[in-house]
Each structure stands twice: as C-alpha cells, then as structure tokens.
Design a protein around this motif. Structure first.
Motif, PDB file in Angstrom:
ATOM      1  N   PRO A  94      53.683  79.578  39.677  1.00 35.88           N
ATOM      2  CA  PRO A  94      52.696  79.775  38.595  1.00 35.88           C
ATOM      3  C   PRO A  94      53.091  80.865  37.619  1.00 35.88           C
ATOM      4  N   THR A  95      53.718  81.936  38.119  1.00 36.16           N
ATOM      5  CA  THR A  95      54.167  82.989  37.199  1.00 36.16           C
ATOM      6  C   THR A  95      55.238  82.471  36.259  1.00 36.16           C
ATOM      7  N   GLY A  96      56.112  81.622  36.770  1.00 40.79           N
ATOM      8  CA  GLY A  96      57.140  81.050  35.911  1.00 40.79           C
ATOM      9  C   GLY A  96      56.554  80.191  34.812  1.00 40.79           C
ATOM     10  N   TRP A  97      55.526  79.385  35.160  1.00 42.43           N
ATOM     11  CA  TRP A  97      54.872  78.569  34.132  1.00 42.43           C
ATOM     12  C   TRP A  97      54.190  79.439  33.091  1.00 42.43           C
TER      13      TRP A  97
END
Length: 281
Positions: A94-97
């Motif tokens: 989720p952090t990457g998105w």
C-alpha cells in the motif's frame, strides 16, 4: 522256460526285487518362524518383497502415541512456474501505491503549469486588463448585420469597401462623474479579420476629416431623440488585437466643451468595455 507260479523268475545280473518298507514323511513346522526371513542377496528370493503381516482388527490403540495436533503439519512447497511474470511475483505494498499516486499527481500538476506558461495567449477571448473606474449603465445596444460599410462615412466607408469587417456592435451608456454630472457615452466595436487590418482602421479613424462610423444617436434610433449629439468633442479609440474600439462622450444636461479632460477620461475608461460588448449576445 518253465513257469513257476509263486516264484519269481531269476535273471542274470538282476537283484532280487525285495519290497522296501518306507516310512511316510512328516513335515516339521516347529522350526519355521512366523515371518519370512529376509533372503540373502544372492538367492532367488531376494527379488520378492516381504510384506508385513496385516494389523489385528481387535488390537487396542497405542496409549503412548502423541496426539496428532502436537505434530507440526508437513510443509508443502508450491512449485513456482518458470513462465510466471515478474509482476505476479512482486506485489506492491500500500505504501508503494501511495508513493506512485503522489508522483503521478506531481507530474500532472507540473504539466498543467508548464502548459499554462507556454500556451499562446488568446487575446480575442481575453478579458480587459482591468475594469473601468466608472459605472457604465447600458441604455441601448445593437449589432449592425448590414456590415460596417453601410454605417460609415467618407474615407472609412471606402476602407470597408476594400476590407469589410467581421462583426460590428454599437451601444450607448450612461454614467455619473463624482460631482453628480451625467454623461452619455457611445461605444462602437469593429472586429476585423486580422490584427494588421485592425491597426489600419484605427490609424484612419484618428485622423481628421476621414469620416467615422455613425453612432446610434446619429442614426436616430428609438429613444435617442432627447439625447445630446456626439460631435467628437471627447473622442478616443484603441486597438485590441483585431478589435477596434471607438468611443465618444458628451454631457447630458449641459453643453459639452471641446476636449474636456473629464469627458476624455470617461471615454478612455469606456474603451475597456470593448471585448465584453463585442461578445455579448
């Protein structure tokens, strides 16, 4: 040969056919173990599998065996297909998105800013740089569908005979000076095909004795009977790209002197209404 009944015939070299007494064979199974012993590697029995005896059905379960849930479950490793794409093997967190979304947002904002900075200015659709300092109340407005040549005089009429305008509007406004004096202002907008022809028209209208485009008072439109004549006493004009704006003002309740500074200021401020008047349906 004499037949001797009850006596066997004797032959040369033959042994007497004496009847043997034989003891019947008995199988001794006392030395055979219940389980088959493993065959030696060299014997023929080595290739035969040895099977364990079947379990007894009535045998009680072993009490000392550990419970099944204590034993760890066997780990089964799923084989990875060699044709699986990398995108399926690597999962985005989720952090990457979130980081990707922020980067795309920043790129879109920068692209919009660059487009606004580099796009050519559309002067025709642009609003005036500032609003007039006076409040102009519209009295009458009309479009000259018959063209500019039919409402012009002298040299200006000849100019439109060679290069007709694309759009013409004529309007009258009423305004008040700070001392309460009322002023009538005429505003004419002429839209030319290009900026060069607009500049030629503006240069021609600023010269003396070249004629003009008649205003609504000159054409005696309805409602203009009691309005003062506009005799170029406070005349001003200006070019805005391919639009030419022509204005003139006069006092309503008193005589209008020639080149009155107050009236000239009103006319110059009224020129800022050029583009809004041309685009008003």
């Amino acid at each position: 040969m004499p037949d001797r009944r009850g006596e066997p015939e004797e032959m040369t070299g033959a042994q007497p056919n004496a009847q043997r007494e034989t003891t019947p064979l008995r199988r001794d199974n006392s030395r055979i173990s219940p389980d088959r012993a493993p065959a030696t590697p060299g014997s023929q029995e080595a290739t035969r599998p040895a099977f364990a005896p079947p379990p007894l059905r009535d045998a009680p379960p072993l009490r000392d065996a550990p419970p099944l849930h204590d034993a760890p479950p066997p780990r089964v490793r799923q084989p990875t297909s060699p044709q699986a794409p990398v995108s399926q093997l690597r999962r985005v967190t989720p952090t990457g998105w979130l980081l990707r979304g922020v980067v795309l947002f920043v790129i879109s904002v920068l692209s919009g800013v660059l487009w606004l900075m580099l796009k050519p200015a559309d002067k025709e659709d642009a609003a005036p740089p500032d609003l007039p300092r006076y409040t102009f109340t519209p009295i009458r407005r009309e479009e000259a569908f018959q063209g500019c040549q039919n409402v012009s005089t002298d040299s200006i009429k000849g100019f439109f005979a060679k290069q007709e305008c694309e759009h013409l509007t004529r309007a009258l406004y009423r305004t008040k000076l700070p001392d309460g004096t009322e002023v009538l202002t005429s505003l004419v907008t002429v839209l030319m095909p290009n900026a060069a022809s607009a500049q030629q028209l503006n240069d021609l209208t600023t010269r003396d004795g070249t004629g003009n485009i008649r205003d609504l008072v000159d054409d005696e439109r309805d409602g203009t009977e009691n309005m003062p004549r506009l005799d170029d006493d406070a005349y001003a004009s200006g070019g805005q790209d391919r639009l030419v704006v022509i204005g003139d003002s006069a006092y309503i309740n008193k005589s209008t002197p020639k080149s009155d500074p107050a009236l000239l200021d009103v006319t110059r401020e009224a020129l800022k209404l050029g583009w809004p008047q041309d685009q008003t349906p």
